[in-house]
Design an enzyme around this catalytic site. Structure first.
Site, PDB file in Angstrom:
ATOM      1  N   CYS A  43      10.056 -12.980  -0.489  1.00 38.09           N
ATOM      2  CA  CYS A  43      10.760 -11.725  -0.770  1.00 38.09           C
ATOM      3  C   CYS A  43      11.589 -11.827  -2.046  1.00 38.09           C
ATOM      4  CB  CYS A  43      11.640 -11.346   0.418  1.00 38.09           C
ATOM      5  SG  CYS A  43      12.557  -9.833   0.113  1.00 38.09           S
ATOM      6  N   CYS A  48       9.302  -8.715  -2.620  1.00 42.22           N
ATOM      7  CA  CYS A  48      10.064  -7.467  -2.596  1.00 42.22           C
ATOM      8  C   CYS A  48      10.987  -7.266  -3.797  1.00 42.22           C
ATOM      9  CB  CYS A  48      10.970  -7.401  -1.351  1.00 42.22           C
ATOM     10  SG  CYS A  48      10.338  -8.216   0.094  1.00 42.22           S
ATOM     11  N   LYS A  51       9.249  -7.283  -7.372  1.00 45.69           N
ATOM     12  CA  LYS A  51       8.379  -6.094  -7.355  1.00 45.69           C
ATOM     13  C   LYS A  51       9.196  -4.820  -7.551  1.00 45.69           C
ATOM     14  CE  LYS A  51       8.243  -3.924  -3.909  1.00 45.69           C
ATOM     15  NZ  LYS A  51       7.571  -4.131  -2.636  1.00 45.69           N
ATOM     16  N   TYR A 177      -0.488  -2.362   0.875  1.00 45.87           N
ATOM     17  CA  TYR A 177       0.851  -2.269   0.288  1.00 45.87           C
ATOM     18  C   TYR A 177       0.881  -2.775  -1.167  1.00 45.87           C
ATOM     19  CZ  TYR A 177       3.557  -1.973   4.752  1.00 45.87           C
ATOM     20  OH  TYR A 177       4.133  -1.601   5.938  1.00 45.87           O
ATOM     21  N   GLU A 181       1.367  -0.602  -4.626  1.00 48.51           N
ATOM     22  CA  GLU A 181       2.632  -0.761  -5.351  1.00 48.51           C
ATOM     23  C   GLU A 181       2.379  -1.232  -6.785  1.00 48.51           C
ATOM     24  OE1 GLU A 181       5.034  -3.281  -2.820  1.00 48.51           O
ATOM     25  OE2 GLU A 181       5.717  -1.560  -1.643  1.00 48.51           O
ATOM     26  N   HIS A 435      22.273  20.605   2.088  1.00 49.05           N
ATOM     27  CA  HIS A 435      21.595  21.422   1.088  1.00 49.05           C
ATOM     28  C   HIS A 435      22.238  21.289  -0.284  1.00 49.05           C
ATOM     29  CE1 HIS A 435      19.089  24.700  -0.242  1.00 49.05           C
ATOM     30  NE2 HIS A 435      20.150  25.245  -0.794  1.00 49.05           N
ATOM     31  N   GLU A 440      16.622  17.527   3.934  1.00 50.05           N
ATOM     32  CA  GLU A 440      16.971  18.605   4.877  1.00 50.05           C
ATOM     33  C   GLU A 440      15.729  19.192   5.545  1.00 50.05           C
ATOM     34  OE1 GLU A 440      18.609  22.289   3.179  1.00 50.05           O
ATOM     35  OE2 GLU A 440      17.805  21.697   1.244  1.00 50.05           O
TER      36      GLU A 440
END
Ligand code: NDP
Length: 453
Positions: A43, A48, A51, A177, A181, A435, A440
């Site tokens: 990672c 992660c 990346k 994945y 990516e 909002h 939302e």
């Protein structure tokens, strides 16, 4: 009683191994850990974190392109790959130092070197042998390459993070994945990207609507997706490399990358010799308490090939330390794990896909909305958002939330709490919207998608 050098010895200082070790030490255990590469694991060092830094870098292209609609001048500054890689490496060095510091401060003894089991209490690191009451295997995974001629010409995500220069074009084999990516990263940095996938759509296992929508958005960004295309060989060519597919068609590019899954790092660890059972993919088999068939040996994270995600390995590490060194038995829940794909646009998802829900529940309600986000009214960008709720038609419990679009990972992380708490559609409906936001829409969807015939 036998006196061991350590109460716990961990092989592998990635996210899971470090989490388990430092917590165990924090509870007073005498802990040793060894690492054959750099502390931080996949990672932090080659996954992660680097990346995501490259994802950020690639997103500036959009920002420059979107700026004129908001009144900003339109010139796009030059991009320098070498600067990006140097800065990224500096950050990874910093994080590596932080991880080493965390282990030191916790009182964990760090051994630099590859660990190998000698027996159920002994690990050899180089010319040293240490003994421990319990041994934890946390060696992670490594890219798997398809067994086709010439595949040695292909890079993997490991090398993609350290390229000397950017290629003019890139073929990525795989549609999971990592493929998706890196396609976004390289396309954003101006590389002509082709994804070669053997199935019909990207991202097996994700909700089908999201898979289709992402492919549409990626195509708009110039990524070519070759579906139902299996590579059979890779060769060097004048312009770089040529991938021949199962129909004999040749596809050329400056570089080829394989993003075809990862396998557990269990080779050369002495596991078979000590009698630790592995599955057909070579993953360590563990019970729900992370114990292997050898009672002193445990394993967690990617090496067990269950849910190959950093936060899962960390949660397993915590549970292991709490259970064994803090008299607080804990089990990790593998339900409703939120996950993101840092594609462009990104995806976030938690809970069941529509297909999974329909297979499990007699009645399923689907709510879905797709729109152009407000930001792109002035930018003019043709990019859409897709949001979807999967609801149990009987109990009205929300079973899954899926999103493609700007900020999807951030939004889905928060919705993961609602899903974990068992929120119903009525709970979503009575939540007041924030909002103006994209999020939302998750509390404003009122109309069910008609049931499939
Ligand atoms: P994935 O399992 O996600 O995807 C592998 C891809 O390669 C699939 O499209 C698969 O096709 C294809 N493939 C496999 N074998 C072959 C072959 N022989 N020929 C052609 N195509 C092939 O693996 P990744 O490498 O992308 O990632 C590994 C894991 O790492 C992920 O599953 C995830 O757990 C983790 N990860 C998580 C990230 C995140 O959280 N954002 C980011 C990166 C990785 P098919 O679908 O047809 O089987």
């Amino acid at each position: 009683m036998t006196q061991f050098d350590f109460d716990l010895f961990t092989i592998g200082a990635g996210s899971g191994g470090v989490a388990a070790s430092r917590r165990a030490a924090g509870f007073g255990a005498r802990v040793g850990i060894c690492e054959g590469s750099r502390v931080g694991g996949t990672c932090v060092i080659r996954g992660c974190v680097p990346k995501k830094l490259l994802v950020y870098a690639s997103q500036f292209r959009d920002a420059f392109a979107d700026a004129p609609g908001y009144g900003w001048g339109a010139s796009v500054p030059a991009f320098d790959w070498a600067t990006l890689i140097a800065n990224k490496d500096k950050e990874i060095d910093r994080l590596n130092g932080i991880y080493i510091g965390m282990l030191e401060r916790a009182g964990v003894t760090l051994f630099n070197g590859h660990g190998r089991l000698i027996d159920r209490h002994t690990v050899e690191i180089g010319d040293r042998r240490v003994t421990a009451a319990k041994i934890l295997i946390a060696t992670g995974g490594w890219p798997s390459l398809p067994a086709i001629p010439g595949i040695e010409h292909a890079i993997t995500s490991n090398e993609a993070l350290h390229l000397g220069r950017l290629p003019h074009s890139l073929i990525i084999i795989g549609g999971g994945y990592i493929a998706v990516e890196f396609a976004g990263i390289f396309a954003g940095l101006g590389v002509d990207v082709t994804l070669m996938i053997r199935g019909e759509e990207l991202l097996n296992g994700f909700d089908d609507d999201i898979r289709v929508a992402l492919a549409q958005e990626m195509r708009k960004r110039g990524v070519t997706i070759l579906a139902r295309t299996k590579p059979v060989k890779v060769e060097e060519s004048a312009s770089g490399f040529t991938v021949t597919d199962h129909l004999g068609r040749e596809h050329s590019a400056g570089l080829v990358m394989a993003a075809t899954g990862r396998h557990p790092n269990t080779r050369n660890l002495g596991l078979e010799e000590v009698g630790v059972a592995l599955d057909s993919k070579g993953a360590v088999i563990v019970d729900d308490g992370l114990r292997t068939n050898v009672e002193t040996i445990y394993a967690l994270g990617d090496v067990t090939d269950r849910v190959a995600l950093t936060p899962v390995a960390i949660a397993e590490g915590r549970a292991f330390a709490e259970t064994h060194y803090n008299n607080n038995p804990m089990r990790v829940s593998y339900d409703n794990i939120p996950t993101a794909v840092f594609s462009q646009p990104p995806l976030g998802t938690v809970g069941l896909t529509e297909a999974e829900a329909r297979a499990k529940y007699p009645k399923v309600d689907i709510y879905r909305t797709g729109f152009r986000p407000m930001k792109h009214t002035l930018s003019g960008r043709d990019e859409r958002v897709l949001m979807k709720l999967v609801v149990d038609g009987d109990s009205q419990k929300v079973l899954g939330c899926h999103m493609m679009g700007m900020d999807a990972p951030e939004i889905i992380q928060a919705l993961g709490i609602a899903i974990t708490c068992g929120a119903t559609k009525a709970d979503f409906d009575r939540t007041i919207a924030l909002h103006p936001s994209t999020a939302e829409e998750f509390v404003l969807m009122r109309d069910k998608v008609p049931d499939p015939a």
